[in-house]
Design a protein around this motif. Structure first.
Motif, short mmCIF file in Angstrom:
data_model
loop_
_atom_site.label_atom_id
_atom_site.label_comp_id
_atom_site.label_asym_id
_atom_site.label_seq_id
_atom_site.Cartn_x
_atom_site.Cartn_y
_atom_site.Cartn_z
N GLY A 57 0.83 -1.19 0.00
CA GLY A 57 0.00 0.00 0.00
C GLY A 57 0.86 1.24 0.00
N THR A 58 0.26 2.35 -0.33
CA THR A 58 1.02 3.58 -0.47
C THR A 58 0.82 4.49 0.73
N GLY A 188 1.66 3.94 -6.29
CA GLY A 188 2.69 2.96 -5.99
C GLY A 188 3.84 3.61 -5.26
N THR A 189 4.91 2.85 -5.09
CA THR A 189 6.13 3.36 -4.48
C THR A 189 7.31 2.94 -5.34
N VAL A 190 8.40 3.70 -5.25
CA VAL A 190 9.63 3.35 -5.93
C VAL A 190 10.79 3.54 -4.95
N ALA A 191 11.89 2.90 -5.24
CA ALA A 191 13.07 3.03 -4.39
C ALA A 191 13.62 4.45 -4.47
N GLU A 235 0.07 -0.79 -17.47
CA GLU A 235 -0.17 0.51 -16.84
C GLU A 235 1.04 1.42 -16.90
N ILE A 236 2.25 0.86 -16.91
CA ILE A 236 3.43 1.73 -17.03
C ILE A 236 3.42 2.43 -18.38
N ALA A 237 3.08 1.70 -19.43
CA ALA A 237 3.01 2.33 -20.76
C ALA A 237 1.97 3.43 -20.78
N ALA A 238 0.83 3.20 -20.11
CA ALA A 238 -0.22 4.22 -20.06
C ALA A 238 0.26 5.45 -19.30
N GLU A 261 4.09 -3.53 -9.47
CA GLU A 261 3.91 -2.70 -8.28
C GLU A 261 3.01 -1.50 -8.53
N VAL A 262 2.46 -1.38 -9.73
CA VAL A 262 1.56 -0.27 -10.04
C VAL A 262 0.13 -0.68 -9.72
N LEU A 263 -0.53 0.07 -8.85
CA LEU A 263 -1.92 -0.17 -8.50
C LEU A 263 -2.80 0.80 -9.26
N ARG A 264 -3.95 0.33 -9.73
CA ARG A 264 -4.89 1.19 -10.43
C ARG A 264 -6.28 0.99 -9.88
N HIS A 265 -6.93 2.09 -9.54
CA HIS A 265 -8.29 2.04 -9.01
C HIS A 265 -9.06 3.24 -9.54
#
Length: 373
Positions: A57-58, A188-191, A235-238, A261-265
């Motif tokens: 979760g974010t 999402g989260t990234v390092a 979703e990354i491409a979008a 790791e990309v969440l979409r809602h």
């Protein structure tokens, strides 16, 4: 399983006789309500539909009033220690120019505390720890036809079952339902760490970046889309198609994304607003009562405030019905006002023409102090 026995009905009983409650939903609001009631001597069960706690979760923004609620639950210090205080930020245009500074010191001037950023799983972990081992019964869905049985078996039923609350539908009917606002959200989260909070507003689209505990960066994005749509190329491409030409700080996050790791809602609000937050001895808290768009970042905060306010009302009222009326009178106007403000913010962020005038309106709104702390 329902309790085998219960004492006589509590409809008009004294405070000392109130003793048992069941919470539908083991999320932030449900856990907070259980902790608060148990501290006052209630016997509380928590029924959660999911089979396990969410593993990811974010970040959530916990405003000073929510931190005060967490203090009342005994974990405010742990949240401050683990979370990241907001130390600076700005609203930006897609080319990186500033629309307005984000007054992160404003809440501190008003309350003595600042917004803290903490991930959803981390906050749930602290709440579960405060609730005690085995407090949540996972894999225990509650359908509408079970509500009468729960009211017969417990002195109080707390519905904290979220946006798509079955309890809300059972109590008030299908007219009060989540309504799609015309936009979808990614998160999402990234390092890597970011020291500031930014929101970049373009033509009907938005991209936000905040710090998160553990040296990670939390991000979120919104944009118009048909309800239920998903990106055939991923979703990354979008996201890169929509935001890849924005300023370097946005592109830096996009470059570090990992598809899994990309969440979409899709984004929803509750419409129309409920006429009250209780019926009989069942009371709604959190998104079940007042689901709002995430534009003010106040959903988790208001669930915490609901839980503490409900416990306070039950502590001081002579009986459960009186307590529920007091809770409703205190929380419904405040939360429905925030829902309206959040909806207005959502509409502003999705403006596609005249963004200069929109940005001026945003600056004016921020100059007036923004949402309550």
């Amino acid at each position: 399983m329902l309790p085998r026995t219960r004492s006589s009905p509590r409809t008009g009983s004294s405070p000392g006789a109130r003793s048992s409650a069941v919470v539908i939903g083991g999320g932030i609001g449900g856990l907070a309500a259980a902790i608060a009631l148990r501290a006052d001597g209630w016997r509380v069960e928590i029924l959660e539909r999911a089979d396990a706690a969410p593993p990811a979760g974010t970040a959530l923004g916990l405003w000073p009033t929510a931190l005060a609620a967490l203090d009342a639950l005994g974990i405010g210090g742990a949240v401050r220690d683990l979370g990241r205080p907001a130390t600076g930020g700005a609203f930006l245009r897609p080319d990186g120019r500033r629309i307005a500074a984000l007054d992160v010191a404003g809440p501190a001037r008003r309350t003595g505390d600042v917004v803290h950023l903490l991930s959803h799983p981390a906050l749930l972990g602290l709440l579960r720890g405060a609730a005690g081992p085995g407090a949540v019964r996972f894999g225990a869905p509650v359908d509408a036809d079970r509500l009468p049985g729960l009211e017969a078996a417990y002195d109080l039923v707390i519905a904290a079952d979220g946006l798509n609350s079955r309890a809300r539908t059972a109590l008030f009917g299908p007219a009060y339902r989540p309504v799609y606002v015309g936009a979808t959200g990614w998160r999402g989260t990234v390092a890597g760490d970011t020291g500031t909070c930014t929101e970049t507003w373009g033509e009907g689209r938005r991209f936000g970046v905040t710090p998160q505990e553990g040296g990670r960066t939390n991000w979120f994005a919104t944009g118009p889309a048909p309800e239920g749509a998903r990106s055939p190329d991923g979703e990354i491409a979008a996201l890169r198609a929509r935001f890849g030409h924005w300023h370097p700080a946005v592109r830096d996050v996009l470059d570090r994304l990992e598809e899994g790791e990309v969440l979409r809602h899709d984004l929803y609000r509750l419409a129309p607003p409920l006429p009250r937050y209780f019926a009989g001895r069942t009371v709604l808290i959190g998104d079940a009562a007042h689901a709002m768009t995430p534009d003010l970042g106040r959903g988790a905060c208001e669930a915490l405030l609901d839980a503490v306010a409900l416990a306070a009302a039950l502590r001081t009222a002579p009986d459960v019905p009186t307590a529920l009326r007091a809770y409703d009178a205190g929380r419904r106007p405040a939360t429905q006002r925030l829902a309206r403000l959040s909806r207005a913010m959502n509409r502003m962020s999705r403006v596609r023409r005249g963004t200069g005038a929109r940005d001026a309106l945003l600056r004016a709104a921020l100059a007036l102090g923004g949402p309550p702390s």
